[in-house]
Design a protein around this motif. Structure first.
Motif, PDB file in Angstrom:
ATOM      1  N   ALA A  41       0.819  -1.214   0.000  1.00 20.94           N
ATOM      2  CA  ALA A  41       0.000   0.000   0.000  1.00 20.94           C
ATOM      3  C   ALA A  41       0.852   1.263   0.000  1.00 20.94           C
ATOM      4  CB  ALA A  41      -0.935  -0.006   1.211  1.00 20.94           C
ATOM      5  N   GLU A  42       1.961   1.243   0.753  1.00 21.50           N
ATOM      6  CA  GLU A  42       2.823   2.430   0.798  1.00 21.50           C
ATOM      7  C   GLU A  42       3.457   2.696  -0.559  1.00 21.50           C
ATOM      8  OE1 GLU A  42       6.522   4.351   3.379  1.00 21.50           O
ATOM      9  OE2 GLU A  42       6.166   2.189   3.403  1.00 21.50           O
ATOM     10  N   LEU A 278       0.534   7.320   3.972  1.00 25.04           N
ATOM     11  CA  LEU A 278       0.785   6.973   2.575  1.00 25.04           C
ATOM     12  C   LEU A 278       0.052   5.696   2.182  1.00 25.04           C
ATOM     13  CD1 LEU A 278       4.555   7.745   1.866  1.00 25.04           C
ATOM     14  CD2 LEU A 278       2.558   8.736   0.731  1.00 25.04           C
ATOM     15  N   SER A 279      -0.040   4.754   3.097  1.00 26.56           N
ATOM     16  CA  SER A 279      -0.714   3.487   2.816  1.00 26.56           C
ATOM     17  C   SER A 279      -2.208   3.705   2.586  1.00 26.56           C
ATOM     18  CB  SER A 279      -0.496   2.509   3.972  1.00 26.56           C
ATOM     19  OG  SER A 279       0.869   2.170   4.104  1.00 26.56           O
ATOM     20  N   ILE A 280      -2.838   4.507   3.435  1.00 26.73           N
ATOM     21  CA  ILE A 280      -4.262   4.800   3.273  1.00 26.73           C
ATOM     22  C   ILE A 280      -4.511   5.513   1.952  1.00 26.73           C
ATOM     23  CG2 ILE A 280      -6.177   6.186   4.172  1.00 26.73           C
ATOM     24  CD1 ILE A 280      -5.161   5.573   6.966  1.00 26.73           C
ATOM     25  N   TYR A 281      -3.632   6.473   1.652  1.00 24.75           N
ATOM     26  CA  TYR A 281      -3.745   7.192   0.374  1.00 24.75           C
ATOM     27  C   TYR A 281      -3.599   6.219  -0.797  1.00 24.75           C
ATOM     28  CZ  TYR A 281      -2.686  10.467  -3.391  1.00 24.75           C
ATOM     29  OH  TYR A 281      -2.697  11.158  -4.566  1.00 24.75           O
ATOM     30  N   GLY A 286      -5.200   4.084  -5.312  1.00 29.38           N
ATOM     31  CA  GLY A 286      -4.620   3.064  -6.172  1.00 29.38           C
ATOM     32  C   GLY A 286      -5.413   1.780  -6.235  1.00 29.38           C
ATOM     33  N   MET A 287      -6.364   1.598  -5.311  1.00 29.37           N
ATOM     34  CA  MET A 287      -7.144   0.354  -5.284  1.00 29.37           C
ATOM     35  C   MET A 287      -8.648   0.624  -5.398  1.00 29.37           C
ATOM     36  SD  MET A 287      -5.121  -1.684  -2.242  1.00 29.37           S
ATOM     37  CE  MET A 287      -3.332  -1.681  -2.139  1.00 29.37           C
ATOM     38  N   SER A 288      -9.200   1.377  -4.450  1.00 30.82           N
ATOM     39  CA  SER A 288     -10.658   1.551  -4.392  1.00 30.82           C
ATOM     40  C   SER A 288     -11.209   2.419  -5.521  1.00 30.82           C
ATOM     41  CB  SER A 288     -11.049   2.152  -3.036  1.00 30.82           C
ATOM     42  OG  SER A 288     -10.610   1.333  -1.985  1.00 30.82           O
ATOM     43  N   LEU A 289     -10.644   3.600  -5.716  1.00 28.77           N
ATOM     44  CA  LEU A 289     -11.168   4.499  -6.745  1.00 28.77           C
ATOM     45  C   LEU A 289     -11.084   3.908  -8.155  1.00 28.77           C
ATOM     46  CD1 LEU A 289     -10.179   8.114  -5.625  1.00 28.77           C
ATOM     47  CD2 LEU A 289     -12.466   7.235  -6.081  1.00 28.77           C
ATOM     48  N   PHE A 350     -16.534  -7.690  -0.070  1.00 32.40           N
ATOM     49  CA  PHE A 350     -16.102  -8.899  -0.770  1.00 32.40           C
ATOM     50  C   PHE A 350     -15.078  -8.579  -1.848  1.00 32.40           C
ATOM     51  CE2 PHE A 350     -16.746 -11.565  -4.562  1.00 32.40           C
ATOM     52  CZ  PHE A 350     -16.339 -12.795  -4.055  1.00 32.40           C
ATOM     53  N   LEU A 351     -15.330  -7.520  -2.633  1.00 35.97           N
ATOM     54  CA  LEU A 351     -14.425  -7.141  -3.713  1.00 35.97           C
ATOM     55  C   LEU A 351     -13.075  -6.681  -3.182  1.00 35.97           C
ATOM     56  CD1 LEU A 351     -16.959  -5.225  -6.003  1.00 35.97           C
ATOM     57  CD2 LEU A 351     -15.835  -7.404  -6.524  1.00 35.97           C
ATOM     58  N   GLY A 352     -13.094  -5.930  -2.071  1.00 36.76           N
ATOM     59  CA  GLY A 352     -11.844  -5.451  -1.493  1.00 36.76           C
ATOM     60  C   GLY A 352     -10.949  -6.590  -1.037  1.00 36.76           C
ATOM     61  N   ASN A 353     -11.558  -7.593  -0.416  1.00 31.23           N
ATOM     62  CA  ASN A 353     -10.780  -8.743   0.047  1.00 31.23           C
ATOM     63  C   ASN A 353     -10.357  -9.655  -1.102  1.00 31.23           C
ATOM     64  OD1 ASN A 353     -10.697  -8.354   2.927  1.00 31.23           O
ATOM     65  ND2 ASN A 353     -12.877  -8.812   2.997  1.00 31.23           N
ATOM     66  N   LEU A 354     -11.253  -9.825  -2.068  1.00 30.67           N
ATOM     67  CA  LEU A 354     -10.950 -10.710  -3.193  1.00 30.67           C
ATOM     68  C   LEU A 354      -9.844 -10.148  -4.071  1.00 30.67           C
ATOM     69  CD1 LEU A 354     -11.687 -13.190  -4.989  1.00 30.67           C
ATOM     70  CD2 LEU A 354     -13.294 -11.665  -6.176  1.00 30.67           C
ATOM     71  N   LEU A 355      -9.958  -8.865  -4.418  1.00 28.50           N
ATOM     72  CA  LEU A 355      -9.027  -8.272  -5.377  1.00 28.50           C
ATOM     73  C   LEU A 355      -7.728  -7.812  -4.726  1.00 28.50           C
ATOM     74  CD1 LEU A 355     -11.553  -6.134  -7.464  1.00 28.50           C
ATOM     75  CD2 LEU A 355     -10.574  -8.346  -8.073  1.00 28.50           C
ATOM     76  N   TYR A 356      -7.844  -7.190  -3.571  1.00 29.11           N
ATOM     77  CA  TYR A 356      -6.669  -6.552  -2.970  1.00 29.11           C
ATOM     78  C   TYR A 356      -6.261  -7.138  -1.627  1.00 29.11           C
ATOM     79  CZ  TYR A 356      -8.097  -3.073  -6.417  1.00 29.11           C
ATOM     80  OH  TYR A 356      -8.484  -2.437  -7.580  1.00 29.11           O
ATOM     81  N   GLN A 357      -7.067  -8.035  -1.098  1.00 31.21           N
ATOM     82  CA  GLN A 357      -6.809  -8.595   0.224  1.00 31.21           C
ATOM     83  C   GLN A 357      -6.643  -7.482   1.256  1.00 31.21           C
ATOM     84  OE1 GLN A 357      -3.374 -11.091  -0.417  1.00 31.21           O
ATOM     85  NE2 GLN A 357      -4.552 -12.696  -1.439  1.00 31.21           N
ATOM     86  N   ASN A 358      -7.555  -6.504   1.183  1.00 30.70           N
ATOM     87  CA  ASN A 358      -7.450  -5.319   2.033  1.00 30.70           C
ATOM     88  C   ASN A 358      -8.849  -4.908   2.484  1.00 30.70           C
ATOM     89  OD1 ASN A 358      -7.259  -2.340   2.672  1.00 30.70           O
ATOM     90  ND2 ASN A 358      -5.093  -2.760   2.262  1.00 30.70           N
ATOM     91  N   GLU A 359      -9.100  -4.937   3.795  1.00 29.34           N
ATOM     92  CA  GLU A 359     -10.420  -4.611   4.326  1.00 29.34           C
ATOM     93  C   GLU A 359     -10.769  -3.140   4.133  1.00 29.34           C
ATOM     94  OE1 GLU A 359     -10.851  -5.832   8.320  1.00 29.34           O
ATOM     95  OE2 GLU A 359     -10.478  -7.967   7.920  1.00 29.34           O
ATOM     96  N   ALA A 360      -9.765  -2.265   4.269  1.00 31.83           N
ATOM     97  CA  ALA A 360     -10.012  -0.832   4.094  1.00 31.83           C
ATOM     98  C   ALA A 360     -10.465  -0.534   2.670  1.00 31.83           C
ATOM     99  CB  ALA A 360      -8.750  -0.030   4.418  1.00 31.83           C
TER     100      ALA A 360
END
Length: 450
Positions: A41-42, A278-281, A286-289, A350-360
């Motif tokens: 993420a960073e 930086l990780s949250i950003y 880089g993932m959600s949007l 579900f999509l966040g965990n499946l695609l990025y393995q990231n709950e946030a």
């Protein structure tokens, strides 16, 4: 616009661009998943921080000129005068290339200062030096694509888009595999190198396409013997339209850059450590949007083609086409957006965990899904307003929307954390959509707009 037929240039072009957009974004999804897992993420956050610089240089050197080429070529090619339209393309390309070389030189020479003083992250400096090489390439293929958009031949821009994505992703995979084989540790610089390779591929494809298109046509243009071609007039027209467009884009992109740079900074004020901020950003941008923006391949295709269609209809006084464009933009934008809002809200986690393995990432996706109807309606109506020559309105609305977001960045993120920014995104998009809906009431007697 009365019947759904692939013979209709707008419908056919939209289908081509939509298919290409989905394929390109589908490839891009796996690419971003790969980047997030390799660099974390960073690393994604550092990579995303370079985007404002690219956006600013593109706004200054190509964005307004591309739109101007598309608009003038749409008018000139109605007479099949290839010689005249070539002059507009040549004048725009020359102007854009000169500006892009200046931008590239500036970014390369002052990369350290830009990284430290503007992006506030010294690790972006080497990335900026690599990115600088791509700026002139992007200008070339953007101008040529603008020409083909103007004459409603979307196949070439589609091929350029796919070739850029394939070469970018493929080259990074190859570089990564070689590093793994030789025991080297990969860095985020590899992703930037892939970006340059992708831009180079797209530029080469567009140049070959332009040469093939004009080869043998310039000397046989039906109007070329009757209408003298004046480069001076073409440059004057190009500057007259592109300067305000480019100025608008530069201001907008500068404010967006300020927004992007200060999100991590304001997260620090909220209490996050530098790495966490930086990780949250990185997770958000880089993932959600990118997932939220995936369906906009449809509306993005429509927007590109609506401008010349509406511009031509307005010039000939055919208000019926403008009215139908407004009606359908609102109707289908709302329906399509509502469907994806439901998908993202219910399946975000579900999509966040499946695609990025990231709950946030999943939590951000669920919230940001509500942007979809607003984005789709605002983007298509903005394109219609631009086609009607109301670029000042779209600039004003974008400015107001950005200022709303900046208010949330500076005043609510320090209090609410990243939730403050998520609320800001929703509020700003709502404001822009309402303003666009209000503006189109003045441009037709379509039912439902009075």
């Amino acid at each position: 616009m009365r019947h759904f037929s692939l013979k209709n240039p707008l419908i056919f072009g939209t289908v081509v661009l939509t298919i290409t957009g989905f394929v390109s974004r589908f490839i891009g999804f796996f690419y971003r998943i790969f980047l997030s897992r390799v660099f974390g993420a960073e690393g994604m956050g550092i990579y995303q921080l370079t985007a404002p610089v690219l956006a600013l240089t593109f706004a200054l050197s190509a964005a307004g000129i591309q739109t101007a080429i598309s608009k003038f070529v749409a008018r000139e090619t109605s007479t099949r005068d290839y010689r005249y339209s070539f002059v507009y393309l040549f004048s725009g390309l020359t102007l854009s290339l000169a500006l892009s070389i200046l931008c590239a030189g500036f970014v390369y020479c002052f990369s350290e200062q830009i990284a430290v003083r503007f992006l506030m992250e010294d690790r972006t400096a080497p990335l900026l030096r690599i990115i600088a090489l791509s700026i002139p390439m992007a200008a070339v293929h953007s101008c040529i694509n603008g020409y083909f958009y103007g004459i409603k031949k979307t196949g070439i821009p589609s091929i350029c888009q796919l070739s850029e994505q394939l070469m970018r992703v493929g080259s990074v995979y190859v570089i990564y595999a070689l590093c793994q084989k030789r025991g080297y540790s990969p860095t985020i610089s590899f992703a930037v190198i892939g970006l340059v390779i992708g831009e180079c591929a797209s530029m080469l494809v567009s140049l070959i396409a332009a040469w093939a298109h004009f080869s043998g046509k310039l000397n046989t243009s039906s109007a070329s013997s009757n209408v003298p071609v004046h480069l001076h007039r073409a440059l004057s027209d190009m500057l007259h339209l592109s300067i305000p467009l480019s100025a608008n884009r530069v201001i907008i992109n500068f404010l967006m850059s300020v927004e992007a740079v200060f999100i991590p900074a304001q997260l620090l004020r909220y209490g996050y450590a530098h790495q966490a901020a930086l990780s949250i950003y990185g997770v958000l941008t880089g993932m959600s949007l990118p997932l939220i923006l995936f369906p906009s391949a449809i509306t993005g295709s429509v927007c590109v083609l609506l401008l010349p269609v509406v511009s031509e209809a307005d010039a000939t006084g055919n208000q019926h086409i403008v009215e139908k464009a407004i009606q359908k933009s609102v109707k289908y934008g709302f329906l399509l957006g509502s469907v994806f809002t439901l998908i993202f809200f219910l399946g975000g986690s579900f999509l966040g965990n499946l695609l990025y393995q990231n709950e946030a990432a999943g939590r951000f996706i669920s919230v940001l899904g509500f942007l979809c109807p607003l984005m789709y309606i605002a983007s298509t109506l903005s394109s219609i307003l631009n086609g009607l020559g109301k670029t000042g309105l779209t600039f004003l609305y974008s400015m107001i929307s950005l200022l709303v977001r900046l208010f949330f960045v500076f005043f609510l993120i320090p209090v609410m954390g990243i939730n403050g920014y998520l609320l800001g995104l929703l509020a700003s998009q709502l404001v822009q959509t309402l303003l666009c809906l209000y503006a189109v009431r003045d441009y037709g007697s379509a039912p439902g707009f009075h």
